[in-house]
Structures are given as C-alpha cells and as structure tokens.
Design a protein around this motif. Sequence first.
Motif, PDB file in Angstrom:
ATOM      1  N   ALA A 187      -4.449 -41.565  48.909  1.00 57.18           N
ATOM      2  CA  ALA A 187      -5.572 -41.003  49.664  1.00 57.18           C
ATOM      3  C   ALA A 187      -5.276 -39.564  50.065  1.00 57.18           C
ATOM      4  O   ALA A 187      -6.111 -38.664  49.899  1.00 57.18           O
ATOM      5  N   THR A 188      -4.060 -39.338  50.571  1.00 60.87           N
ATOM      6  CA  THR A 188      -3.662 -37.993  50.985  1.00 60.87           C
ATOM      7  C   THR A 188      -3.558 -37.060  49.788  1.00 60.87           C
ATOM      8  O   THR A 188      -4.005 -35.897  49.835  1.00 60.87           O
ATOM      9  N   GLN A 189      -2.988 -37.557  48.682  1.00 55.48           N
ATOM     10  CA  GLN A 189      -2.782 -36.713  47.509  1.00 55.48           C
ATOM     11  C   GLN A 189      -4.110 -36.233  46.914  1.00 55.48           C
ATOM     12  O   GLN A 189      -4.299 -35.032  46.690  1.00 55.48           O
ATOM     13  N   PHE A 190      -5.007 -37.161  46.653  1.00 57.49           N
ATOM     14  CA  PHE A 190      -6.277 -36.776  46.032  1.00 57.49           C
ATOM     15  C   PHE A 190      -7.132 -35.907  46.962  1.00 57.49           C
ATOM     16  O   PHE A 190      -7.763 -34.942  46.521  1.00 57.49           O
ATOM     17  N   THR A 191      -7.146 -36.265  48.250  1.00 57.30           N
ATOM     18  CA  THR A 191      -7.938 -35.482  49.198  1.00 57.30           C
ATOM     19  C   THR A 191      -7.352 -34.083  49.373  1.00 57.30           C
ATOM     20  O   THR A 191      -8.092 -33.085  49.418  1.00 57.30           O
ATOM     21  N   SER A 192      -6.027 -34.002  49.469  1.00 55.70           N
ATOM     22  CA  SER A 192      -5.373 -32.691  49.575  1.00 55.70           C
ATOM     23  C   SER A 192      -5.671 -31.847  48.346  1.00 55.70           C
ATOM     24  O   SER A 192      -5.901 -30.632  48.453  1.00 55.70           O
ATOM     25  N   PHE A 193      -5.655 -32.479  47.178  1.00 58.52           N
ATOM     26  CA  PHE A 193      -5.954 -31.746  45.945  1.00 58.52           C
ATOM     27  C   PHE A 193      -7.344 -31.131  46.007  1.00 58.52           C
ATOM     28  O   PHE A 193      -7.523 -29.953  45.655  1.00 58.52           O
TER      29      PHE A 193
ATOM     30  N   ALA B 189      -0.593 -30.952  46.722  1.00 54.92           N
ATOM     31  CA  ALA B 189      -1.082 -32.279  47.124  1.00 54.92           C
ATOM     32  C   ALA B 189       0.026 -33.323  47.017  1.00 54.92           C
ATOM     33  O   ALA B 189       0.178 -34.186  47.889  1.00 54.92           O
ATOM     34  N   GLY B 190       0.809 -33.241  45.943  1.00 51.68           N
ATOM     35  CA  GLY B 190       1.905 -34.187  45.772  1.00 51.68           C
ATOM     36  C   GLY B 190       2.952 -34.040  46.856  1.00 51.68           C
ATOM     37  O   GLY B 190       3.444 -35.039  47.406  1.00 51.68           O
ATOM     38  N   VAL B 191       3.313 -32.808  47.186  1.00 55.79           N
ATOM     39  CA  VAL B 191       4.306 -32.549  48.237  1.00 55.79           C
ATOM     40  C   VAL B 191       3.786 -33.046  49.587  1.00 55.79           C
ATOM     41  O   VAL B 191       4.530 -33.673  50.369  1.00 55.79           O
ATOM     42  N   THR B 192       2.522 -32.782  49.879  1.00 59.97           N
ATOM     43  CA  THR B 192       1.933 -33.230  51.146  1.00 59.97           C
ATOM     44  C   THR B 192       1.977 -34.751  51.267  1.00 59.97           C
ATOM     45  O   THR B 192       2.387 -35.299  52.304  1.00 59.97           O
ATOM     46  N   ALA B 193       1.585 -35.440  50.210  1.00 59.86           N
ATOM     47  CA  ALA B 193       1.531 -36.900  50.241  1.00 59.86           C
ATOM     48  C   ALA B 193       2.912 -37.527  50.362  1.00 59.86           C
ATOM     49  O   ALA B 193       3.120 -38.466  51.138  1.00 59.86           O
ATOM     50  N   VAL B 194       3.869 -37.027  49.589  1.00 58.26           N
ATOM     51  CA  VAL B 194       5.195 -37.637  49.604  1.00 58.26           C
ATOM     52  C   VAL B 194       5.906 -37.375  50.928  1.00 58.26           C
ATOM     53  O   VAL B 194       6.663 -38.229  51.418  1.00 58.26           O
ATOM     54  N   ALA B 195       5.670 -36.225  51.543  1.00 58.72           N
ATOM     55  CA  ALA B 195       6.295 -35.918  52.827  1.00 58.72           C
ATOM     56  C   ALA B 195       5.833 -36.891  53.911  1.00 58.72           C
ATOM     57  O   ALA B 195       6.614 -37.276  54.796  1.00 58.72           O
ATOM     58  N   LEU B 196       4.573 -37.318  53.836  1.00 66.65           N
ATOM     59  CA  LEU B 196       4.012 -38.201  54.856  1.00 66.65           C
ATOM     60  C   LEU B 196       4.394 -39.672  54.649  1.00 66.65           C
ATOM     61  O   LEU B 196       4.423 -40.441  55.611  1.00 66.65           O
ATOM     62  N   THR B 197       4.693 -40.073  53.424  1.00 72.41           N
ATOM     63  CA  THR B 197       4.864 -41.507  53.138  1.00 72.41           C
ATOM     64  C   THR B 197       6.226 -41.876  52.572  1.00 72.41           C
ATOM     65  O   THR B 197       6.435 -43.023  52.183  1.00 72.41           O
ATOM     66  N   TYR B 198       7.169 -40.951  52.537  1.00 76.71           N
ATOM     67  CA  TYR B 198       8.442 -41.212  51.860  1.00 76.71           C
ATOM     68  C   TYR B 198       9.218 -42.418  52.398  1.00 76.71           C
ATOM     69  O   TYR B 198       9.784 -43.181  51.609  1.00 76.71           O
ATOM     70  N   PRO B 199       9.319 -42.632  53.718  1.00 77.58           N
ATOM     71  CA  PRO B 199      10.068 -43.808  54.205  1.00 77.58           C
ATOM     72  C   PRO B 199       9.585 -45.130  53.601  1.00 77.58           C
ATOM     73  O   PRO B 199      10.385 -46.026  53.322  1.00 77.58           O
ATOM     74  N   LEU B 200       8.280 -45.249  53.379  1.00 74.44           N
ATOM     75  CA  LEU B 200       7.754 -46.479  52.785  1.00 74.44           C
ATOM     76  C   LEU B 200       8.193 -46.629  51.333  1.00 74.44           C
ATOM     77  O   LEU B 200       8.362 -47.749  50.843  1.00 74.44           O
ATOM     78  N   ASP B 201       8.411 -45.519  50.633  1.00 75.62           N
ATOM     79  CA  ASP B 201       8.905 -45.584  49.265  1.00 75.62           C
ATOM     80  C   ASP B 201      10.348 -46.069  49.247  1.00 75.62           C
ATOM     81  O   ASP B 201      10.742 -46.862  48.387  1.00 75.62           O
ATOM     82  N   THR B 202      11.154 -45.600  50.183  1.00 67.31           N
ATOM     83  CA  THR B 202      12.539 -46.068  50.296  1.00 67.31           C
ATOM     84  C   THR B 202      12.581 -47.562  50.557  1.00 67.31           C
ATOM     85  O   THR B 202      13.353 -48.305  49.926  1.00 67.31           O
ATOM     86  N   ILE B 203      11.751 -48.024  51.480  1.00 69.05           N
ATOM     87  CA  ILE B 203      11.711 -49.455  51.816  1.00 69.05           C
ATOM     88  C   ILE B 203      11.256 -50.275  50.620  1.00 69.05           C
ATOM     89  O   ILE B 203      11.839 -51.320  50.299  1.00 69.05           O
ATOM     90  N   ARG B 204      10.231 -49.800  49.929  1.00 71.91           N
ATOM     91  CA  ARG B 204       9.744 -50.526  48.748  1.00 71.91           C
ATOM     92  C   ARG B 204      10.819 -50.638  47.680  1.00 71.91           C
ATOM     93  O   ARG B 204      11.004 -51.692  47.062  1.00 71.91           O
ATOM     94  N   ALA B 205      11.562 -49.553  47.458  1.00 72.45           N
ATOM     95  CA  ALA B 205      12.630 -49.572  46.468  1.00 72.45           C
ATOM     96  C   ALA B 205      13.725 -50.571  46.849  1.00 72.45           C
ATOM     97  O   ALA B 205      14.232 -51.308  45.996  1.00 72.45           O
ATOM     98  N   ARG B 206      14.082 -50.608  48.130  1.00 63.64           N
ATOM     99  CA  ARG B 206      15.110 -51.552  48.578  1.00 63.64           C
ATOM    100  C   ARG B 206      14.650 -52.993  48.363  1.00 63.64           C
ATOM    101  O   ARG B 206      15.429 -53.841  47.908  1.00 63.64           O
ATOM    102  N   LEU B 207      13.402 -53.301  48.684  1.00 61.63           N
ATOM    103  CA  LEU B 207      12.885 -54.663  48.515  1.00 61.63           C
ATOM    104  C   LEU B 207      12.814 -55.040  47.046  1.00 61.63           C
ATOM    105  O   LEU B 207      13.140 -56.174  46.663  1.00 61.63           O
ATOM    106  N   ALA B 208      12.388 -54.111  46.209  1.00 60.13           N
ATOM    107  CA  ALA B 208      12.267 -54.398  44.775  1.00 60.13           C
ATOM    108  C   ALA B 208      13.629 -54.588  44.119  1.00 60.13           C
ATOM    109  O   ALA B 208      13.749 -55.301  43.115  1.00 60.13           O
TER     110      ALA B 208
END
Length: 315
Positions: A86-92, A117-136
């Motif tokens: 949502a953040t990435q596409f809207t920022s774009f 847009a990519g930098v904005t989105a990843v900066a806001l949501t990165y912790p959730l990516d770390t958690i997802r990777a650990r669970l997977a």
Amino acid sequence: MTLAMERKNDSEFILKSLLAGGVAGMCSKTTVAPLDRLKILLQAHQPRYKSMRVPQGLAAIVKDESILALYKGNGAQMVRIFPYAATQFTSFEIYKKYLLRLGLPRHTDKFIAGAGAGVTAVALTYPLDTIRARLAFQVVGDTRYTGIANAAVTIFKTEGGVRALYRGFVPTLMGMVPYAGLSFYCFEMLKYMFMKYIPQYACGKLDRNSGGLVLSIPAKLLCGGFAGAVAQSVSYPLDVTRRRMQLALMNPLTEKFGMGMVQTLTLIYKEDGVVKGLYRGMSINYLRAIPMVAVSFSTYELMKQTLNLDTGMKI
C-alpha cells in the motif's frame, strides 16, 4: 476548484491507492508463498533442504510437515505486505506526480519514483520482514517462535532491541533502489510501448469514462513479469545478503553472517562464490519473482480501474 475540494480529492485518491496497493501485494505474495518459503530455506542453507531442487524441496516440506507448511510465515507476510505494498504503490503515485513537474527525461521519473517508493515502504515495514523470515525458516523439530508476537518479543529481548529487528536493513535499502526502480521503470516503459506501438494486440476496450487505452490482462501480466525478471537479476545478491544477516542467529554455525553488510557479502562470496553463494536460489527466485511481480502490477492496475483511479492512457 476550492482548496477544500482539492484536499478531499487528494485524500480520496490516497485512500483508494492504499487499498489498491495493499490488495495487490496480498494477492501477489499469496500466489507464490510456497516458493517464497523454499527460497528462504535455500538462501540461508537450511541443512534439511540445502541440496534439494525446487520440486524436491516443495515435496519434502509437504512430507515432513503438511501442505499448509508451504504457507508457513505467510500470516506474518500478509501483516507486512498490506502496509508495504500500500505504501509502495501510493508513494510511487505521489512521487511520480511531483517529479513530473521537473521535466526529467522520459520515464526517468518512473525509476526515481519507484526507487523512492521502495525505500519508503521497506523502511516502514522491515521488522515484519525479519519476523516473517524467521518463522519461514523454522522446520519441524527446530521451532523457536510460536507466532508473530512471540518472535517480535523474543528477537527484541534477546538480540539487541530494535536494532535486531532491522538486521540486514542496509543491504535491503541498497538492493531496493535498483529493484523497485527497475520494476516500476520497466513496467511503465513496456506499458507505454505496448499502448503506442501494438494497441491492437495489447489493449482491451477503451476505458468507458475517458476513452483512454487500457492494457489487457495478458499484457499486464507480461509487462509485470518482464519487469520482475530484470529487477531481480540486478538486485538478487543483496537480497541473499539480507537473508543471511536476518537468519544468522538462528544457527550457531551461521552467526558469522550477522556482521555488517560488506563483511557478510564478502564472506558469502569467499565461501560459496557467485553461483552457489550470491545467486544461490536464483532459479526458484525467477519462478516466484516473475509471477509475483506480474500479479502485483496486474492486480494494482485492475484495482485502479475498479476504483476509478485509472482513466486510461491517451497516446
């Protein structure tokens, strides 16, 4: 138009863009979730799967765990991907709008807007990516986290607070600039070329509101797939580096990958080289990235049309 009306229109545009982007992200990630999980297992050299090919790996996950295990970590992924996309596409859309006024060379604004847009989105949501990777990364017999909240609290308490949730953030940002920039640039460029040179093959019926050209669904998928292939080819080594850093503390043997980006990148190259190290898992990445980006852009374009955000392009 009054200032109040402009603000209302802007707010409506942003809300609709957030919805369209979020839905597009969820659809694209769910489509390739099994391949996404196997990619993580391969990238980080999970002992059980590191010597397997894609069909063997997927079959092994189902055999060892269950068919639902193919989607392990996808819950965390959905929690992350909706705000991310949502953040990435809207920022774009916002960045593109303002960059258009600068008179940059044709489509250059698309690359800059996409990268931003990519930098904005990843900066806001990165912790959730770390958690997802650990669970997977967890497999049967080696379960450390019971869910999203447990993983977040455990990582925060035992690995150094907020900084631990952002491990691998620098290579992610560096990889995001070419990845997001090229994704949006290639998609927008191909979209323009299809509409300009082969509208009779690439476009559906004219938009009923504006008479502008609208890409057909197959053309949308083709543009998105090509954009994903190009972007992933350039940015993949940094994606591998990010994963190794995120998952370094999951195994005592891989703790050495928890250092800085340059050290981790160098160590991967020294130990495994280019093909088996920096581009490890690239074949499965193409299998997942091409349909993922294709579905993402296609769904977003369809959502824009449904929500009357896209009135079609006039060539």
